[in-house]
Design a protein around this motif. Structure first.
Motif, mmCIF file in Angstrom:
data_model
loop_
_atom_site.group_PDB
_atom_site.id
_atom_site.type_symbol
_atom_site.label_atom_id
_atom_site.label_comp_id
_atom_site.label_asym_id
_atom_site.label_seq_id
_atom_site.Cartn_x
_atom_site.Cartn_y
_atom_site.Cartn_z
ATOM 1 N N VAL A 7 41.620 34.222 35.734
ATOM 2 C CA VAL A 7 40.712 33.603 34.765
ATOM 3 C C VAL A 7 39.487 34.509 34.632
ATOM 4 N N ILE A 8 39.187 34.862 33.388
ATOM 5 C CA ILE A 8 38.048 35.742 33.122
ATOM 6 C C ILE A 8 36.894 34.866 32.626
ATOM 7 N N VAL A 9 35.767 34.944 33.295
ATOM 8 C CA VAL A 9 34.605 34.152 32.891
ATOM 9 C C VAL A 9 34.089 34.695 31.557
ATOM 10 N N ARG A 10 33.926 33.802 30.584
ATOM 11 C CA ARG A 10 33.340 34.241 29.295
ATOM 12 C C ARG A 10 31.888 34.626 29.536
ATOM 13 N N SER A 11 31.533 35.820 29.095
ATOM 14 C CA SER A 11 30.209 36.327 29.443
ATOM 15 C C SER A 11 29.692 37.241 28.355
ATOM 16 N N ASN A 12 28.387 37.201 28.144
ATOM 17 C CA ASN A 12 27.764 38.156 27.232
ATOM 18 C C ASN A 12 26.990 39.220 27.989
ATOM 19 N N ASN A 13 27.151 39.261 29.314
ATOM 20 C CA ASN A 13 26.514 40.329 30.091
ATOM 21 C C ASN A 13 27.168 41.656 29.745
ATOM 22 N N ALA A 14 26.462 42.755 29.974
ATOM 23 C CA ALA A 14 27.041 44.080 29.737
ATOM 24 C C ALA A 14 28.281 44.230 30.608
ATOM 25 N N PRO A 15 29.303 44.934 30.103
ATOM 26 C CA PRO A 15 30.547 45.021 30.868
ATOM 27 C C PRO A 15 30.374 45.783 32.178
ATOM 28 N N THR A 16 31.115 45.343 33.194
ATOM 29 C CA THR A 16 31.095 46.003 34.505
ATOM 30 C C THR A 16 32.529 46.361 34.888
ATOM 31 N N GLY A 17 32.685 46.974 36.062
ATOM 32 C CA GLY A 17 33.972 47.569 36.426
ATOM 33 C C GLY A 17 35.079 46.575 36.707
ATOM 34 N N VAL A 18 36.316 47.022 36.508
ATOM 35 C CA VAL A 18 37.467 46.181 36.863
ATOM 36 C C VAL A 18 38.561 46.924 37.627
ATOM 37 N N GLY A 19 38.496 48.247 37.681
ATOM 38 C CA GLY A 19 39.567 48.997 38.339
ATOM 39 C C GLY A 19 39.647 48.735 39.829
ATOM 40 N N GLU A 20 38.507 48.558 40.470
ATOM 41 C CA GLU A 20 38.483 48.409 41.923
ATOM 42 C C GLU A 20 38.225 46.983 42.430
ATOM 43 N N PRO A 21 37.406 46.179 41.749
ATOM 44 C CA PRO A 21 36.940 44.917 42.347
ATOM 45 C C PRO A 21 38.021 43.898 42.688
ATOM 46 N N GLY A 22 39.243 44.049 42.159
ATOM 47 C CA GLY A 22 40.311 43.120 42.521
ATOM 48 C C GLY A 22 40.822 43.339 43.933
ATOM 49 N N VAL A 23 40.573 44.526 44.482
ATOM 50 C CA VAL A 23 41.107 44.862 45.808
ATOM 51 C C VAL A 23 40.399 44.099 46.943
ATOM 52 N N PRO A 24 39.056 44.178 47.060
ATOM 53 C CA PRO A 24 38.411 43.689 48.290
ATOM 54 C C PRO A 24 38.662 42.221 48.660
ATOM 55 N N PRO A 25 38.598 41.264 47.712
ATOM 56 C CA PRO A 25 38.744 39.873 48.159
ATOM 57 C C PRO A 25 40.191 39.438 48.417
ATOM 58 N N THR A 26 41.171 40.221 47.980
ATOM 59 C CA THR A 26 42.570 39.781 48.103
ATOM 60 C C THR A 26 43.012 39.714 49.567
ATOM 61 N N GLY A 27 42.725 40.769 50.329
ATOM 62 C CA GLY A 27 43.148 40.804 51.733
ATOM 63 C C GLY A 27 42.588 39.639 52.537
ATOM 64 N N PRO A 28 41.266 39.420 52.497
ATOM 65 C CA PRO A 28 40.721 38.315 53.286
ATOM 66 C C PRO A 28 41.172 36.939 52.791
ATOM 67 N N ALA A 29 41.447 36.800 51.486
ATOM 68 C CA ALA A 29 41.951 35.497 51.004
ATOM 69 C C ALA A 29 43.290 35.197 51.668
ATOM 70 N N VAL A 30 44.144 36.237 51.769
ATOM 71 C CA VAL A 30 45.451 36.057 52.418
ATOM 72 C C VAL A 30 45.260 35.809 53.913
ATOM 73 N N ALA A 31 44.373 36.580 54.541
ATOM 74 C CA ALA A 31 44.136 36.412 55.985
ATOM 75 C C ALA A 31 43.598 35.016 56.276
ATOM 76 N N ASN A 32 42.720 34.521 55.427
ATOM 77 C CA ASN A 32 42.157 33.182 55.637
ATOM 78 C C ASN A 32 43.218 32.099 55.429
ATOM 79 N N ALA A 33 44.168 32.367 54.521
ATOM 80 C CA ALA A 33 45.271 31.418 54.331
ATOM 81 C C ALA A 33 46.173 31.409 55.564
#
Lengths: 153, 722
Positions: free
Chosen positions: B674-700
């Motif tokens: 889900v992409i938050v609708r936003s009028n902020n200036a665009p920011t990166g997407v190539g890398e930010p999906g990586v960091p939270p995935t591992g700990p979400a799985v570890a916490n599960a």
């Protein structure tokens, strides 16, 4: 040594050392660079071509063993199934870096030729040997389903 | 739609003598227009419109799969009102002054910055071109400019209409506005559209897309290099008697820097075979000779007495007295292995002699470094080195390193070959897995103090890791002895944590290391989000509610993160007491929150589904954003499940995909973004999906088994994955 190969319906003569993998004949001698090098040990599937219609790892196929066969590369994949697969790949925007995708597509064509209506499990089993470092698997599987629907329609 | 990655555009127009309209930055760095002749006087085009109406967008960033060619094209085509399907792309030449990344002041791609730094630059170029065409049409038709409409590459007014190409000759004589008016978000047709398809779709599905390894040049020879089996070793002598038995072998030579021996062959296979047949005597006197266990112990020892305060507002020494008053403390230690990037197209580079220098064919991520470094090896002026950028078969950071390692290797090979014919250097997969430039290994130790109400009163955080940037051309990033890429993600955490001290130690090893998709966040995200889960468990709080409370500080980025978290909570149907895992992390100016739905059967883990919420400002290409979240998540899973580079007496144990296996098709979970609708200036997407995935799985996994995973990869804890 000289070898006669039949590639994409054309007869090609190449000079090569015995034991040279078909992959490097295609890429370096025949400039058919759509077939990619990923691992050299038949573990990633980037080099997949069709040998007599079956998806085959060209990095582990010696040139001398390929002389009797009909070889098809991504450049020659133009039949109805190939067209449906390529169209589905574009519709689903599957590709990212793209390096594995020729191999993925050649495997997908093999799957749908053998089994025009694969289940999700059939797709995952068949495609498991094709690695994608960008991890486009979600879309690969969706595209195969879409291509299957196109072919049935 | 065709993709043309050659320099066809303005060079062809020059040669043919036809007029093309070019819009870009002039020598003063301001927006300007002109004909192809203006290139010589310093105009660097972002967009070219030919007399036949063809629009070509010049892409200043390379394409490694992240979608830049589609993204930058969207920005220009939006403002230009071009016909999307007909717009072509072309990679920019190496030109640091003209095509710099506005965030780096150097030409390069990285840090998930392509869209963010190009957002206004490319839109303004498109808007200026549109304005010029309108004024030209007004002149040609003798109508008021306000009566002219533009749609799908066509201009019209009353009964008049014509395609872009019909007006370029007049437009090229007009002055461009330096600050043209750009569209407001409610006028966007292409930005944010779900209907656009990737610009690189066709070539990458029919085998015609040109990657660096696909380069074939007349007279070209092939090179493969044997490198020291221990990092830092040098060649003493070599014997090529066995290589001479290999058909197609040409010659072998020591590289000028003694880091290896290059074997030349008539084709790639001959070069590989000959290289494997070389026997080399090495000098290991300054090489790394430790094994992984010893290196982990050495990292942990450095945690006892950190060298630097990474949060200079809170010296680490000030935290201990606070923690002495804690009712309870949470103590944890984490270790992370070296990781290879393993882009599926192994490293390669072709160097070709030209009339006054060389041409470098590369999937080039940092032309700003490649150009002078190749020049230095070949004793040329950088201007004599042309970099031709081709598609890159993945990078994940590997192709962006401060030493341009494989480019300079190719230059050395070209030099010792005599420099008369093109030389293509190809790395095998074994070269890549064993070749270094890894995500650095690291160790973390944290002590978190809680008061009687379960509130955090202080946090002592220590980490040891080799610095990526110290001693490199990127050393300017170092501030107060802190390499920001070491502690990022712990330092500048979005959470309001009082008395948060961070101690950093720089580990030393000859093993070359490098940024790896999401850099410091690869380990800091895992550590922070596991610790947050531990605090939630210890204090009986819902992990999401606790984070929302700790983000309640009123900063803009905290507000963005709260949105990302709330969105993912909603789509996942998260409830108190949920047995799934949650993690969220801020990196590259983007907020990503993840809920992981996992089944554990004994020690076998199956990740069924990942829900991902992302706040990345204006979503330029929503489907590319989803693809980057899917890919980033899968990239993380591969690493946390089983990937590791280990050393035995300094030598890398792993050799190829059989023991450094990538995530496979059957292991990929369903992903809902889900992409938050936003009028902020665009920011990166190539890398930010990586960091939270591992700990979400570890916490599960913890939620289901009670086992905390703190030593990566997870296979070390006895888990396997399906």
């Amino acid at each position: 040594m000289q070898y006669q190969l039949k590639i994409n319906g054309e007869s090609r003569t190449v000079d090569a050392e015995p034991g040279t993998p078909l992959l490097w004949i295609l890429r370096d001698e025949l400039q058919l660079t759509g077939t990619k090098f990923g691992c050299g040990v038949a573990y990633c599937g980037a080099c997949t071509v069709h040998v007599d219609g079956y998806p085959t790892r060209s990095c582990q196929t010696f040139v001398e063993d390929a002389t009797e066969a009909e070889i098809t590369t991504i450049e020659g994949a133009t039949d109805k199934v190939a067209q449906a697969v390529q169209a589905a790949w574009r519709e689903k925007d599957v590709v990212q870096c793209g390096w594995c995708q020729s191999g993925q597509i050649m495997s997908a064509i093999g799957l749908l030729t053998e089994n025009p209506s694969p289940t999700d499990e059939d797709i995952k089993d068949y495609m498991d040997g094709n690695a994608c470092r960008c991890v486009t698997y979600v879309r690969i599987n969706e595209a195969i389903k879409l291509a299957s629907q196109k072919l049935e329609a | 739609m065709t993709i043309n990655v050659s320099r066809r555009g303005f060079l062809k127009a020059t040669a043919a003598g036809t007029t093309a309209l070019l819009v870009g930055l002039n020598a003063k760095g301001v927006l300007a227009a002109g004909t192809s002749a203006a290139v010589a006087t310093g105009l660097n085009p972002f967009v070219e419109i030919d007399a036949d109406g063809t629009v070509t967008v010049i892409i200043k960033h390379f394409e490694m799969g992240q979608g830049t060619t589609t993204g930058l094209t969207t920005l220009v085509a939006e403002e230009l009102d071009a016909d999307w399907d007909a717009v072509q792309i072309e990679f920019a030449p190496s030109d640091n002054n003209r095509y710099a990344n506005l965030f780096f002041h150097a030409q390069g791609t990285g840090g998930s910055t392509s869209i963010a730094n190009s957002f206004m630059q490319y839109r303004e170029a498109g808007a200026a071109a549109r304005d010029l065409l309108i004024r030209a049409a007004a002149q040609k038709w003798d109508v008021d400019a306000s009566t002219i409409t533009v749609e799908n590459g066509m201009l019209s007014s009353g009964g008049n209409s014509g395609h872009f190409g019909e007006f370029v000759a007049i437009a090229a004589t007009l002055e461009a506005f330096e600050k043209p008016a750009v569209k407001t978000p409610n006028q966007f047709k292409l930005i944010g559209s779900e209907k656009l398809h990737r610009k690189d779709n066709t070539g990458k599905t029919n085998g015609t897309a040109m990657f660096a390894m696909d380069v074939n040049l007349p007279g070209m020879i092939y090179a493969a290099i044997i490198r020291s089996p221990k990092f830092g070793g040098t060649v003493v002598s070599f014997d090529d008697a066995d290589a001479k038995e290999i058909g197609g072998f040409i010659a072998a030579q020591v590289l000028p820097n003694k880091a290896g021996v290059v074997a030349f062959g008539k084709n790639t296979w001959a070069a590989f075979q000959a290289r494997d047949a070389l026997s080399v005597e090495w000098d290991f006197s300054v090489a790394e000779t430790r094994s992984t266990d010893a290196m982990i112990a050495d990292h942990k020892a450095m945690l006892d007495s950190p060298q630097f305060d990474a949060n200079h507002e809170v010296p680490l020494a000030s935290v201990a007295p606070v923690l002495a008053n804690a009712t309870k403390t949470i103590d944890a230690e984490f270790t992370f292995p070296f990781l290879a990037h393993a882009p599926l197209e192994p490293e390669n580079c072709t160097i070709e002699p030209t009339e006054n220098g060389v041409r470098v064919h590369d999937g080039c991520q940092f032309p700003t470094f490649t150009q002078p470094m190749v020049a230095a090896v070949l004793e040329l002026d950088p201007s004599q080195v042309e970099v031709k950028t081709l598609y890159a078969g993945g990078s994940f950071g590997r192709r962006a390193n401060a030493t341009s390692d494989y480019n300079t290797e190719a230059a050395m090979a070209f030099a010792v070959s005599g420099g008369k014919v093109p030389v293509k250097l190809v790395w095998s997969r074994e070269d890549d897995i064993k070749g270094g430039y890894y995500r650095p290994m690291s160790a973390h130790r944290a002590k978190i103090g809680l008061d009687a109400d379960g509130k955090i009163i202080g946090w002592d955080h220590r980490l040891a890791i080799k610095s990526i940037v110290k001693g490199t051309p990127f050393a300017g990033m170092v501030q107060n002895d802190i390499d920001p890429t070491s502690a990022e993600g712990v330092a500048e955490s979005l959470y309001n944590v009082p008395n948060f001290g961070i101690g950093l130690s720089d580990f030393q090893t000859p093993v070359p290391i490098n940024w790896w998709r999401s850099v410091g966040h690869t380990h800091t995200g895992f550590v922070m989000e596991t610790l947050m889960d531990m605090v939630a468990t210890e204090t009986g709080q819902d992990p999401i509610e606790m984070r929302l409370a700790m983000l309640d500080g009123g900063t803009a980025n905290q507000a963005r993160m709260i949105e990302a978290i709330k969105h993912v909570r909603e789509i996942s149907g998260w409830k108190k007491g949920d047995k799934r895992g949650f993690a969220s992390h801020f990196s590259f100016n983007t907020c990503v929150a993840v809920v992981a739905d996992v089944t554990v059967d004994g020690t076998t883990v199956k990740v069924n589904k990942l829900f991902m919420g992302v706040e990345c400002g204006v979503a330029v290409n929503p489907d590319v954003i989803r693809a980057q979240m899917e890919g980033g998540a899968g990239f993380a899973l591969s690493a946390i499940y089983r990937n590791q580079i280990t050393l035995s007496d300094g030598e890398v144990y792993q050799y190829n995909f059989p023991d450094y296996d990538l995530l496979r098709n059957h292991e990929m979970p369903e992903v809902e973004v889900v992409i938050v609708r936003s009028n902020n200036a665009p920011t990166g997407v190539g890398e930010p999906g990586v960091p939270p995935t591992g700990p979400a799985v570890a916490n599960a996994i913890f939620a289901q088994t009670g086992t905390r995973i703190m030593d990566l990869p997870m296979s070390k804890a006895g888990f396997d994955f399906m």
